[in-house]
Design a protein around this motif. Sequence first.
Motif, PDB file in Angstrom:
ATOM      1  N   GLY A   1       0.814  -1.203   0.000  1.00 12.97           N
ATOM      2  CA  GLY A   1       0.000   0.000   0.000  1.00 12.97           C
ATOM      3  C   GLY A   1       0.847   1.251   0.000  1.00 12.97           C
ATOM      4  O   GLY A   1       2.015   1.239   0.405  1.00 12.97           O
TER       5      GLY A   1
ATOM      6  N   ARG B   1       1.176   5.233   1.320  1.00 13.39           N
ATOM      7  CA  ARG B   1       0.757   6.078   2.434  1.00 13.39           C
ATOM      8  C   ARG B   1       1.507   7.403   2.351  1.00 13.39           C
ATOM      9  O   ARG B   1       2.456   7.545   1.582  1.00 13.39           O
ATOM     10  CB  ARG B   1       1.003   5.379   3.764  1.00 13.39           C
ATOM     11  CG  ARG B   1       2.459   5.051   3.976  1.00 13.39           C
ATOM     12  CD  ARG B   1       2.678   4.295   5.281  1.00 13.39           C
ATOM     13  NE  ARG B   1       4.083   3.992   5.411  1.00 13.39           N
ATOM     14  CZ  ARG B   1       4.567   2.810   5.707  1.00 13.39           C
ATOM     15  NH1 ARG B   1       3.756   1.800   5.917  1.00 13.39           N
ATOM     16  NH2 ARG B   1       5.855   2.624   5.821  1.00 13.39           N
ATOM     17  N   ARG B   2       1.075   8.324   3.170  1.00 17.13           N
ATOM     18  CA  ARG B   2       1.699   9.655   3.227  1.00 17.13           C
ATOM     19  C   ARG B   2       1.832  10.258   1.823  1.00 17.13           C
ATOM     20  O   ARG B   2       2.890  10.769   1.456  1.00 17.13           O
ATOM     21  CB  ARG B   2       3.043   9.592   3.943  1.00 17.13           C
ATOM     22  CG  ARG B   2       2.914   9.178   5.394  1.00 17.13           C
ATOM     23  CD  ARG B   2       4.242   9.276   6.135  1.00 17.13           C
ATOM     24  NE  ARG B   2       4.053   8.931   7.512  1.00 17.13           N
ATOM     25  CZ  ARG B   2       4.514   7.813   8.070  1.00 17.13           C
ATOM     26  NH1 ARG B   2       5.206   6.956   7.358  1.00 17.13           N
ATOM     27  NH2 ARG B   2       4.299   7.572   9.335  1.00 17.13           N
TER      28      ARG B   2
ATOM     29  N   ALA C   1       5.134   9.646  -2.139  1.00 17.53           N
ATOM     30  CA  ALA C   1       4.439   8.660  -1.313  1.00 17.53           C
ATOM     31  C   ALA C   1       5.453   7.677  -0.762  1.00 17.53           C
ATOM     32  O   ALA C   1       6.543   7.509  -1.309  1.00 17.53           O
ATOM     33  CB  ALA C   1       3.378   7.922  -2.123  1.00 17.53           C
ATOM     34  N   GLU C   2       5.073   7.036   0.327  1.00 16.48           N
ATOM     35  CA  GLU C   2       5.854   5.933   0.878  1.00 16.48           C
ATOM     36  C   GLU C   2       5.101   4.653   0.575  1.00 16.48           C
ATOM     37  O   GLU C   2       3.869   4.638   0.556  1.00 16.48           O
ATOM     38  CB  GLU C   2       5.999   6.071   2.397  1.00 16.48           C
ATOM     39  CG  GLU C   2       6.889   7.199   2.829  1.00 16.48           C
ATOM     40  CD  GLU C   2       7.023   7.264   4.349  1.00 16.48           C
ATOM     41  OE1 GLU C   2       6.559   6.330   5.051  1.00 16.48           O
ATOM     42  OE2 GLU C   2       7.593   8.244   4.826  1.00 16.48           O
TER      43      GLU C   2
END
Length: 128
Positions: free
Chosen positions: A18, A20-21, A27-28
Amino acid sequence: MSLYPDRGPRAALTGYIGLRRIHNGNAEVGSWIAPWARGRGRAAGALVTAAGWALTPTVHGGLGLHRIALHHATGNPASCTVAAKAGLLLEGTMRQATTDHTGIRHDSHLHARLATDPDPRERVPTPS
């Protein structure tokens, strides 16, 4: 292979990936793979697919991000292998950037792939 042989091969969850951030084109990525499914290229394949989609411009059906980053504990060499196979370059070591479940700090490696980097799916094998 299944954790539940009596339920067939589709009964067990293989892993997760997924983003995130997500902010300002960055994004990570986070992921895990079940122990029984490791060593088969599934994590690298999932990361190649997810990063490829995330870095593809929106006009071509992607998320349109510029940078995908992955960090992992330096004591996890398998994650370095997965990142490299997926085209994420090692950028360096982040000193004491993560903690384990006991609160002890550990160094982490930072890997990243930019939208302008070569797509690992398009690598041409070198002749031997």
